[in-house]
Design an enzyme around this catalytic site. Structure first.
Site, PDB file in Angstrom:
ATOM      1  N   HIS A 231      24.369  26.364  -8.896  1.00 40.98           N
ATOM      2  CA  HIS A 231      24.541  27.046  -7.600  1.00 40.98           C
ATOM      3  C   HIS A 231      24.116  28.509  -7.709  1.00 40.98           C
ATOM      4  O   HIS A 231      24.633  29.366  -7.007  1.00 40.98           O
ATOM      5  CB  HIS A 231      25.999  26.995  -7.136  1.00 40.98           C
ATOM      6  CG  HIS A 231      26.603  25.638  -7.121  1.00 40.98           C
ATOM      7  ND1 HIS A 231      27.382  25.163  -8.147  1.00 40.98           N
ATOM      8  CD2 HIS A 231      26.518  24.642  -6.209  1.00 40.98           C
ATOM      9  CE1 HIS A 231      27.773  23.931  -7.858  1.00 40.98           C
ATOM     10  NE2 HIS A 231      27.262  23.589  -6.686  1.00 40.98           N
ATOM     11  N   THR A 466     -15.298  18.740 -14.825  1.00 43.34           N
ATOM     12  CA  THR A 466     -16.584  18.175 -14.446  1.00 43.34           C
ATOM     13  C   THR A 466     -17.682  18.540 -15.428  1.00 43.34           C
ATOM     14  O   THR A 466     -18.471  17.690 -15.857  1.00 43.34           O
ATOM     15  CB  THR A 466     -16.971  18.664 -13.034  1.00 43.34           C
ATOM     16  OG1 THR A 466     -15.951  18.269 -12.118  1.00 43.34           O
ATOM     17  CG2 THR A 466     -18.296  18.057 -12.595  1.00 43.34           C
ATOM     18  N   THR A 521     -26.115  23.747  -9.205  1.00 43.71           N
ATOM     19  CA  THR A 521     -25.350  23.194 -10.310  1.00 43.71           C
ATOM     20  C   THR A 521     -26.073  23.539 -11.608  1.00 43.71           C
ATOM     21  O   THR A 521     -27.138  24.173 -11.591  1.00 43.71           O
ATOM     22  CB  THR A 521     -25.214  21.661 -10.211  1.00 43.71           C
ATOM     23  OG1 THR A 521     -26.505  21.077 -10.415  1.00 43.71           O
ATOM     24  CG2 THR A 521     -24.661  21.239  -8.854  1.00 43.71           C
TER      25      THR A 521
END
Length: 593
Positions: A231, A466, A521
């Site tokens: 709490h 990637t 890319t």
């Protein structure tokens, strides 16, 4: 201040919506909205005469304990507002109206907080006055607050409550008496220790942003609070340490018999135990698994314990708190024989969404043998070829390219932070460092296939994302295409042969990615390099073409990759990070020849 942002800012609505959601994920449950009670549908109760186990407390501790209602666990749960006990009237309504009339008794499990004990106590007394047989089990398992500080209040209730609820619920499902259920519940408490730690306090929906800022600043950067309650209660100490250091302190509080202030349970080497690692609610699953691994390592190494069960997840939370609780239960003898041991009761099935334990006891008890890992080198295609390169020249050119790539990491990262997610430079650097380590530790063979195969494996192991996948595919394909050039006699690999293999490997990439020059890319650097090498046979000219191709990506709009989703005008300011990084490597490679 992210912790102060909520989807449900109204605390009243948050509680009611949350309770309603519990009934939607378990159709056998009902909600008494007025009294904030989750209870089982009468038609779902197979043996209504069995003991009814009830629990409750303030909301904000989900899934505890509304989501523990279900067959094999709780019969009902009473919820208060966030971090506040339900009223005695709510408790009375639950005990008198929401349990089967045929029940032979009620066991109420309550965490040891003053409001919970008083309000549930009043509700229990009213139920007793109505002739109901009710027993209360108060759970105090926290060791963060020791005997001296705890005084007459005793230990606070933490995530060990989940184990008490599960064991009592399973025993009730088996038809035990109310006295036996309460007795076992108290036995569990007597053999249970828990301690929590958190990186910050939590923010309660509906409270001010200023309060959230104060909560964030109270602990301070780099500190973790040990012994923090569920709490937002302060813990016993604030420390600056790493995870192993933190776990060491926490386990000492739980298990060190020399700490007379906290040695509540005598747990010795070789004892049968259950380990519960509970998420406060805001610790990522990734980190929680790592925390579990560190705890298991230390309890085995330092305390000679091998828990019979290891349970992790969110069972008794503290909203979105970035903390966790370690609970250790010593498996004491219940005295009820086969089928009713603490471990068997924990393993017993429960149809409660909050008890998210899916591994069967048979799996735990099988005792799986260690399986030796297969050396990656043993699985690679290590067949020799007659294709030769100058080892010293290959070594020097690769080193030159890799060092240039590593030196460009900061620039690649800066570019990728503008147009992507900022991880490209780090990934390239990691792969380059892995290959450099190979060059430093291993003698480069004259058979080029041996080096190509090794380098491809290093890239697979060290680069992710990637770009890592593209490089791994390309290098593995290059190894295949170079092998196709093998001859019956020893021959030197020429630039034209390299160009042929590189060109075939670029084509192989096309199977897995539609990327072409012009898509912004790494292909904008790779393809010009290969094409120029094919036509000129000159690596320096090919590297210059790659550099120019990378520079031309500045201002080019991305068609593929994460840059597509980033948006903005960043692509007009910087080149493609992947193409730039590759061009740096190829430039360095040419310089090293």
């Amino acid at each position: 201040m992210a912790a102060a942002k909520h989807y449900l800012d109204d605390p009243i609505n948050a509680v009611l919506s949350g309770l309603q959601g519990v009934t939607l994920t378990n159709p056998s449950l009902l909600l008494d909205e007025k009294n904030k009670i989750i209870y089982r549908h009468p038609s779902s109760i197979v043996s209504p005469q069995n003991v009814s186990v009830v629990c409750g407390g303030g909301s904000g501790h989900e899934p505890g304990f509304a989501a523990f209602v279900g067959q094999g666990a709780l019969m009902a749960c009473v919820a208060g507002t966030i971090f506040a006990s339900p009223s005695a009237q709510q408790v009375r309504a639950c005990l008198s109206q929401r349990l089967p009339a045929e029940t032979k008794g009620i066991v109420v499990v309550v965490t040891n907080y003053t409001g919970d004990v008083l309000n549930f106590g009043m509700g229990i007394e009213k139920a007793r006055a109505m002739g109901k047989k009710v027993e209360m089990v108060v759970v105090g398992d926290d060791v963060g607050v020791g005997r001296a500080k705890g005084g007459k209040v005793g230990r606070r209730g933490l995530s060990g409550t989940a184990l008490v609820v599960k064991i009592c619920g399973a025993l009730a499902e088996a038809g035990a008496s109310v006295d036996d259920c309460a007795k076992v519940g108290r036995l569990v408490v007597d053999n249970l220790v828990s301690v929590g730690a958190s990186l910050s306090r939590v923010h309660v929906p509906g409270r001010s942003l200023e309060e959230a800022k104060e909560e964030e600043e109270r602990l301070g950067p780099g500190l973790v609070e040990i012994g923090m309650g569920i709490h937002n209660e302060p813990g016993c100490e604030k420390v600056k340490t790493d995870l192993p250091g933190l776990v060491k302190i926490m386990l000492a509080q739980l298990l060190d018999q020399g700490d007379k202030d906290r040695a509540y349970v005598k747990i010795e080497k070789g004892d049968d135990t259950v380990l519960l690692v509970n998420n406060f609610g805001g610790t990522s699953n990734l980190e929680l698994s790592g925390i579990v691994a560190e705890i298991i390592r230390q309890v085995g190494q330092d305390y000679g314990l091998k828990p019979r069960r290891v349970i992790s997840g969110t069972f008794f939370g503290s909203l979105n708190g970035p903390g966790f609780i370690i609970s250790v239960l010593r498996l004491a003898d219940t005295g009820f024989g086969t089928g009713k041991s603490m471990l068997e009761l924990l393993d017993a099935p429960a149809e409660a969404t909050g008890w998210s334990v899916s591994v069967k006891p048979e799996t735990w008890e099988k005792g799986y043998e260690q399986v030796d890992a297969v050396d990656e080198d043993e699985r690679s295609d290590g067949r020799p070829t007659n294709l030769r390169v100058d080892p010293s020249l290959l070594n020097s050119s690769l080193r030159s390219g890799l060092h240039k790539l590593i030196a460009s990491e900061a620039e690649v990262t800066r570019y990728d932070s503008i147009v992507g997610d900022g991880d490209c430079g780090v990934g390239l650097k990691r792969g380059a460092e892995g290959i450099l380590q190979y060059l430093e530790n291993d003698e480069i063979p004259a058979d080029v296939m041996m080096s190509l195969t090794k380098i491809a494996g290093i890239v697979e192991a060290t680069m992710d994302g990637t770009s890592g996948a593209l490089y791994a595919i390309f290098l593995n394909s290059l190894a295949v295409n170079v092998r196709k050039l093998d001859a019956a006699q020893i021959i030197d690999l020429t630039p034209s042969m390299w160009a042929q293999a590189l060109g075939d490997s670029v084509n192989a990439l096309g199977v897995y990615t539609p990327a072409k020059p012009g898509d912004r890319t790494l292909m904008d650097a790779l393809v010009p390099f290969v094409d120029t090498l094919k036509t000129t046979g000159n690596i320096k000219q090919a590297a210059e073409a790659a550099k120019k191709g990378a520079e031309n990506t500045k201002g080019m709009k991305a068609s593929l990759g994460r840059s597509v989703y980033v948006g903005g005008e960043g692509h007009t300011e910087v080149p493609d990070p992947g193409a730039y990084g590759l061009s740096q490597f190829l430039t360095g490679l040419a310089e090293g020849l």
